[in-house]
Design an enzyme around this catalytic site. Structure first.
Site, PDB file in Angstrom:
ATOM      1  N   CYS B 477       0.618  -1.248   0.015  1.00  0.00           N
ATOM      2  CA  CYS B 477      -0.474  -0.121  -0.095  1.00  0.00           C
ATOM      3  C   CYS B 477       1.190   0.922   0.112  1.00  0.00           C
ATOM      4  O   CYS B 477       0.318   2.202  -0.622  1.00  0.00           O
ATOM      5  CB  CYS B 477      -0.598  -0.091   1.145  1.00  0.00           C
ATOM      6  SG  CYS B 477      -2.292   1.123   1.042  1.00  0.00           S
ATOM      7  N   ASP B 478       1.952   1.340   0.621  1.00  0.00           N
ATOM      8  CA  ASP B 478       2.762   2.059   0.208  1.00  0.00           C
ATOM      9  C   ASP B 478       4.465   1.261  -0.032  1.00  0.00           C
ATOM     10  O   ASP B 478       4.450   0.901   0.394  1.00  0.00           O
ATOM     11  CB  ASP B 478       3.107   2.975   2.066  1.00  0.00           C
ATOM     12  CG  ASP B 478       2.553   2.630   3.048  1.00  0.00           C
ATOM     13  OD1 ASP B 478       1.895   3.159   3.488  1.00  0.00           O
ATOM     14  OD2 ASP B 478       1.996   1.761   3.831  1.00  0.00           O
ATOM     15  N   PRO B 479       4.513   2.031  -1.500  1.00  0.00           N
ATOM     16  CA  PRO B 479       5.569   1.276  -1.765  1.00  0.00           C
ATOM     17  C   PRO B 479       7.072   1.919  -1.766  1.00  0.00           C
ATOM     18  O   PRO B 479       7.623   2.781  -2.531  1.00  0.00           O
ATOM     19  CB  PRO B 479       5.524   1.472  -3.864  1.00  0.00           C
ATOM     20  CG  PRO B 479       4.267   2.608  -3.622  1.00  0.00           C
ATOM     21  CD  PRO B 479       3.813   2.950  -2.378  1.00  0.00           C
ATOM     22  N   LYS B 601      -3.493   8.981   3.319  1.00  0.00           N
ATOM     23  CA  LYS B 601      -3.130   7.439   3.740  1.00  0.00           C
ATOM     24  C   LYS B 601      -1.289   7.570   4.632  1.00  0.00           C
ATOM     25  O   LYS B 601      -1.197   6.764   5.347  1.00  0.00           O
ATOM     26  CB  LYS B 601      -2.956   7.069   2.233  1.00  0.00           C
ATOM     27  CG  LYS B 601      -1.664   5.815   2.364  1.00  0.00           C
ATOM     28  CD  LYS B 601      -2.222   4.816   1.623  1.00  0.00           C
ATOM     29  CE  LYS B 601      -1.961   3.690   2.218  1.00  0.00           C
ATOM     30  NZ  LYS B 601      -0.452   3.974   2.726  1.00  0.00           N
TER      31      LYS B 601
END
Lengths: 792, 792
Positions: B477-479, B601
């Site tokens: 989800c957070d690269p 996010k």
């Protein structure tokens, strides 16, 4: 405006302007379609990889230029909108996006600039583009002149496309202290290893203005509004909106408002290009606009001058004056320019194909031979100890062989002697043969002579039992990837070309005093020519090859791809064809391959796949390699005609390659005659409507060969170890021609005249008749007057 | 028209229309620019690979849909031009390309069709699009109605983009006997090995018409002429030109001429899509238009019906009626539709990411659980014997791991128990744990129970000395590809998620009678939570991770990326956060991450690169992973809030994810509320102008989690081995709600009412009060009336 239907089946929108991107999607087991309220759609299906059937108008961002590429409304461009502040009338220069027919219009493609002059309603807009020599940027001038007899109030809006920079990160804003629009993006990357590369990229796009604008717009969508690019909504307002682009498509638009008295003019200058950061843009601003050099020039003007000097340094070594003024124009000005571009930039590739690299540098032998010399050594340093040449030459430490260079081709060794010959003819620098050069796969060093021998022997080794050269997945110019991928099929052209290469190498070796080497390869050439005649002669021309399944193709029984030009040209060059065969094959070429636009590569063009030949048959009929007038191949045919003395035919075909001077021809080609493109559309007998169209691609190995045809063939002023050979082949209807020939530091003013009083050619140097056809003892720094009298 | 200047410096053109593609080029040491007489330009420079600074408006042809993708004049679309043959007036439906404001306009996005109704000058155009269930094609209807009181003479011109199909081979023509425009292309390929793939491609694009047209045009350039897409020159003529496209951009335009009496209407139908050959188009024509089935329907009508049935089969297992009608609409109609799309198509990928594949099939557990079951087994069959799950699941024998799936991520094992749980809750099919499944790298087979244990133990193994999970080049989800690429850095989220996965797996194992396994992982969970609290708790929230250089990040001392949502949500889920920590982190999220469009996010969004974090910090602020309202992550936060009983906050955030019903909100999002996009633009505190905008991408793991929030959370009707748990968490201001819950073959009509007379929840089944909150002994095929009385 937005509602849900009673039955909950639909969500409805009742105006496409309040929610312009409103969309829905449908899918099924194998596809999906995303549809926009205005009619736009993205559809994709699986086969099994994602595929399209309704396409966007362009290809991916990172390919090189495409042939015959289409333009479309939002194609990148550089425009200026002009609004009359009193009448509200709008037009744009050069023409797009408003497309208003101008009262006067000129587009001028020059050697070191491109400019326009557009007059509309007594307002004249002149736009010019130049580049600096080293830096990556465009230097633009926009001059507005009031041609009317009254004062005019105008706004002008330079509009420079920035466009969809990146899906990862893009933005734009006007940076006051830089007087620039600065758009920022980050090149997408996935692997952390790639970060070290992309972090130094010039990912910003800027439009730097000399003059402070009244207002600006950096947001494509806000700019266009509902008006669209041909009538942008933003131009209806008094000033532009300012603002920014935040992960929205950026654009660079500036507004200048000006009042011009009758006859008055105002010039604006801009720099447009990529930069790494704002500091770089600041440095550019300082250098190009703010600081002045000792001559009082700012960097902008100095760069324009420097670039003109740079291009001027790329002059060729002949200047001609003939009865054919159009030919003079092309040969004196445009051919050397295009040749210089190739030699200087290697087509802006980091891994040029070996054959391209060698031929581009063959061209450089005419302009800056020291560059050619270094390139030949670079190429040979990447040869394998087996003699094999790689498919591409790596020019940058980070470069890798890409795309087509990963597919093994078998022709690269051919080009070594063929291209080196021109360098030696021009320079007489046979010392290059003694240079010691390493290998790609060995610490060992060997002389160029040995490298060349290895290359030639590799060609001998890579043959079948009959002595025909394997084609593997391709040779040259016709990407026939399925003829011999099993390792059995052979190339007719390559076999014949091998014979020619052996002969050329034998000549070179002989001149350099290596009689044994010369003897060895002279014999190989003879033997190879005999093999070619045994297996490839089809009765009236030579076959193109023999497939893995032992099917001879490019022969009279083929319905498509019946005859290919390359085996014919090279059979004339190699000596494979005797007089009878020469006449037959020249007639066959005339009947089947000559067209109003030149000699086609093969005919008839393939209209469907031939699986035992491969990729060329999948190209569009008449395009690129499938039956186009592929100028590179056509140039070899012309060269071969000069070699066998077919001067009338050679000249006729040479002139077909240079569109003009009549406008109809130029228009059919679709290209101004400032470069020779890699191809003109062929398949003339099958699809005459489109035949002759230019690919519009200016990267091509054609150019040095055309130049060589002109020097060695038409004017016959070819270098030789002992001096300059004089063997002109002027066409019948020329009575005279003069050529200034720069040669090994000397300047020869050669006048050629047909003279009823001579029976055979007579050559006079500074008034003294010489014996034979060789001017010897030419001194650098000296000027010679040469008179060549030719029989009628 | 075309001339050479006296000084031979320029070649000039004096009209942009006679030679519209006339161009010139300039180059320097590092760049080249190809400039067209109309202002179009292609510029490229080397760094060292070819790069651009002025971009075309789209990306390469073969990428999937891009977020927030821009539209532009020549974007692919499906349009109809309408010309009044008496007045000459022109408009287009739906809106582009003419962009004339309609008198009435409706765009309706439906569950199994999309349609428009556009009225202009008393002519009504209705366009509808449907798909068949299996085949790749678009089914279009265009109905023209004369709403005026007089006879009208019209021409209508369906215009379907074909576009730039291929640089290799493209053409188009009208094929009389197919009543179709057929455009042909060949997918470019270089390697002969690829030919066997591309030879079977559906590389033709056809527009098949039910009615014979008067005329047609297949050549984009001829069609537009100088008028452009908004006023095509070809429409000025009485009929279209016919002709063909030969290596020219094809288009599919048909002309129909009709005379309509007052009130009369005429319908046209079309099939548009890709085909392999003309035989296939002929079969389609026969099936869709010419033959009729036993009900007298042609294939077109039957396919529309079949598709409607297909979509209808994708209903969810709750139908709700609440005080929030908008929520009802979304939950009853659109959420299951989007979930079904994911489960049926796996996002039209041949190698879906493992986490996506598992979550999409978690959603399928609510619709067609047998598909979910098979998918879980497929995924586990690609597990390694070490327990590691691959980055992508191969769904096609020819498929390969591509793009992001080649970059190692460390989270895939997490999703196995998390997603399997929903399947088990819905089906009670614990027999799946006994299924024997093979491995990717071994012939061996093992039960699903053992596969799961291996996956959990792999997570225990891939930890540092402190017990924190390595992040490697990314988790979810957070690269963040540079936090731990050296093999040292750890993921805060992944560590906490591991604890949650252990707990879920322990629950499952316990229910299946494997007490020992349950005990083992329960203990691991406790220990992992303790480690998380020791190393990751920052005082008010949990850190995101610790870099290779031992820098804790996602903490209060960070200026950007100070707080990330994922560690907070999962700490609520895993039990890491005690009551005090819960309150603190929920407050921190409210203060820093909540926005009018949902929970962001991370915040503040990164505005520049942080090299020890990596790629997420290069994304545009507020976009995708860099501070967007990433709905997938937001859904987990909502889910976690329901798990800890934060029902008001959960409901509030859930509603922010569903745009509407007020138009202003929908317009700011830029999307009709028929799907939840993968993100809304975030960075609300930094860039409020763009915050809330929809990505317009409908591929997202969000959907099953929203559905699960609604079922397990809001309505508290979650499955359990012993029956159906009833634990509603209705928001304060709802007095009642009713839910039809399909559950293990039974249908439960559940009415929930707030009742001042009850102190604690009371549940009645068919009028009988039950003990506790579990409805047991539910029989398939039976309908139950359930009344749930809730205290005020």
């Amino acid at each position: 405006m937005i509602k849900v239907t009673e039955d909950n089946q639909y969500v409805e929108l009742t105006s496409p302007t309040i929610l312009p991107k409103a969309s829905g999607f449908l899918w099924n087991e194998k596809m999906m379609i995303h549809v926009n309220c205005r009619g736009y759609a993205v559809a994709q299906f699986m086969q099994p990889e994602p595929a399209k059937y309704s396409y966007a108008p362009n290809l991916e961002a990172k390919t090189f230029m495409q042939p015959e590429q289409p333009y479309y409304a939002h194609h990148p461009g550089r425009f200026v909108y002009i609004k009359d502040e009193e009448s509200g009338e709008l037009f744009s220069a050069p023409y797009e996006p408003v497309r208003k027919q101008a009262d006067e219009y000129t587009f001028a493609v020059g050697k070191n600039d491109i400019h326009w002059r557009v007059v509309q309603d007594d307002i004249c807009i002149e736009m010019s583009l130049r580049l600096p020599k080293e830096e990556v940027m465009e230097l633009w001038r926009v001059r507005v002149t009031n041609l009317s007899s009254r004062k005019r109030k105008l706004s002008i809006y330079p509009y420079f496309t920035v466009g969809y920079m990146s899906w990862m990160n893009q933005s734009g804003s006007y940076v006051e202290n830089l007087q620039s629009i600065v758009c920022s993006a980050i090149t997408p990357y996935q692997k952390y290893q790639d970060y070290s590369k992309i972090k130094n990229y010039k990912d910003k796009t800027y439009l730097l203005a000399e003059h402070k604008p009244v207002s600006w717009e950096v947001n494509q969508e806000s700019f266009e509004g509902e008006g669209g690019l041909h009538a942008p909504s933003a131009l209806q307002a008094d000033t532009l909106r300012g603002g920014d682009a935040l992960y929205e498509t950026p654009v660079a638009v500036l507004q200048y408002r000006l009042e011009l008295d009758a006859g008055a003019e105002q010039e604006y200058r801009f720099v447009f290009g990529p930069a790494h950061d704002e500091e770089e843009i600041e440095r550019i601003r300082q250098h190009y606009f703010l600081k002045k050099n000792e001559n009082g020039q700012d960097g902008f003007t100095a760069a324009e001058q420097e670039y003109a000097d740079y291009v001027a340094a790329g002059q060729g070594n002949i200047q001609i004056e003939t009865p054919d003024g159009w030919l003079d124009n092309i040969v004196n000005h445009w051919l050397p320019r295009q040749m210089y571009y190739h030699g200087k930039t290697n087509r802006l590739s980091t891994d040029p194909q070996t054959r391209n690299y060698l031929q581009d540098n063959m061209g450089m032998s005419y302009i800056q031979p020291q560059i050619a010399r270094a390139a030949f050594l670079t190429a040979m340093s990447q040869q394998q100890i087996s003699g094999a040449m790689p498919d591409g030459i790596i020019l940058h430490p980070d470069a890798e062989l890409k795309y087509i260079n990963q597919i093994p081709h078998t022709d690269h060794c051919i080009w070594l002697p063929v291209c080196l010959k021109t360098y030696l003819d021009e320079t007489n620098d046979y010392s290059i043969l003694e240079e010691r050069v390493s290998f790609a796969d060995s610490e060992q060093q060997a002389s160029v002579l040995e490298h060349m021998n290895l290359a030639m022997r590799w060609l001998i080794h890579e043959r079948d039992g009959r002595g025909l050269n394997y084609i593997n997945q391709g040779d040259w110019c016709d990407p026939m990837n399925m003829v011999g991928y099993k390792g059995i099929g052979v190339s007719g052209w390559l076999t014949i070309a091998t014979a020619y290469a052996f002969n050329v190498w034998a000549d070179i070796a002989e001149q350099a005093g290596h009689a044994e080497v010369a003897g060895e390869f002279r014999q190989e050439a003879t033997q190879t020519n005999a093999v070619a005649n045994e297996y490839l002669w089809d009765g009236n021309w030579y076959a193109r090859g023999i497939t893995d399944d032992n099917v001879v193709f490019g022969v009279s029984t083929d319905v498509e791809g019946r005859i290919y030009i390359n085996p014919q040209s090279w059979a004339l060059m190699s000596g494979a064809a005797d007089q009878e065969k020469r006449e037959k094959l020249i007639r066959a070429v005339e009947e089947q391959l000559e067209s109003p636009y030149g000699v086609e590569k093969l005919a008839p063009s393939f209209t469907s796949m031939r699986e035992d030949v491969g990729r060329v048959t999948q190209k569009h009929p008449g395009s690129a390699e499938n039956g186009a007038v592929y100028n590179h191949a056509a140039a070899f045919y012309i060269y071969s005609l000069y070699l066998v003395g077919e001067k009338e035919r050679a000249y006729r075909l040479l002139r077909k390659m240079i569109p003009g001077p009549n406008a109809e021809d130029i228009i059919q080609r679709g290209q101004l005659p400032v470069f020779i493109p890699n191809y003109y559309r062929g398949a003339y007998r099958q699809f005459p409507r489109t035949a002759g169209r230019s690919s519009n691609l200016f990267n091509t190995g054609t150019i040095p060969w055309v130049y060589r045809c002109v020097i060695d063939g038409l004017f016959g002023l070819q270098g030789h170890p002992r001096g300059l050979l004089v063997r002109p082949q002027l066409p019948e209807d020329w009575n005279k021609a003069s050529v200034t020939r720069l040669f090994r530091g000397a300047e020869l003013h050669v006048n050629m005249e047909k003279d009823a009083s001579v029976e055979a050619m007579e050559v006079y140097v500074d008034g003294q008749r010489i014996d034979g056809d060789m001017i010897t003892d030419i001194q650098a720094g000296t000027t010679y007057d040469v008179l060549v009298k030719l029989p009628l």
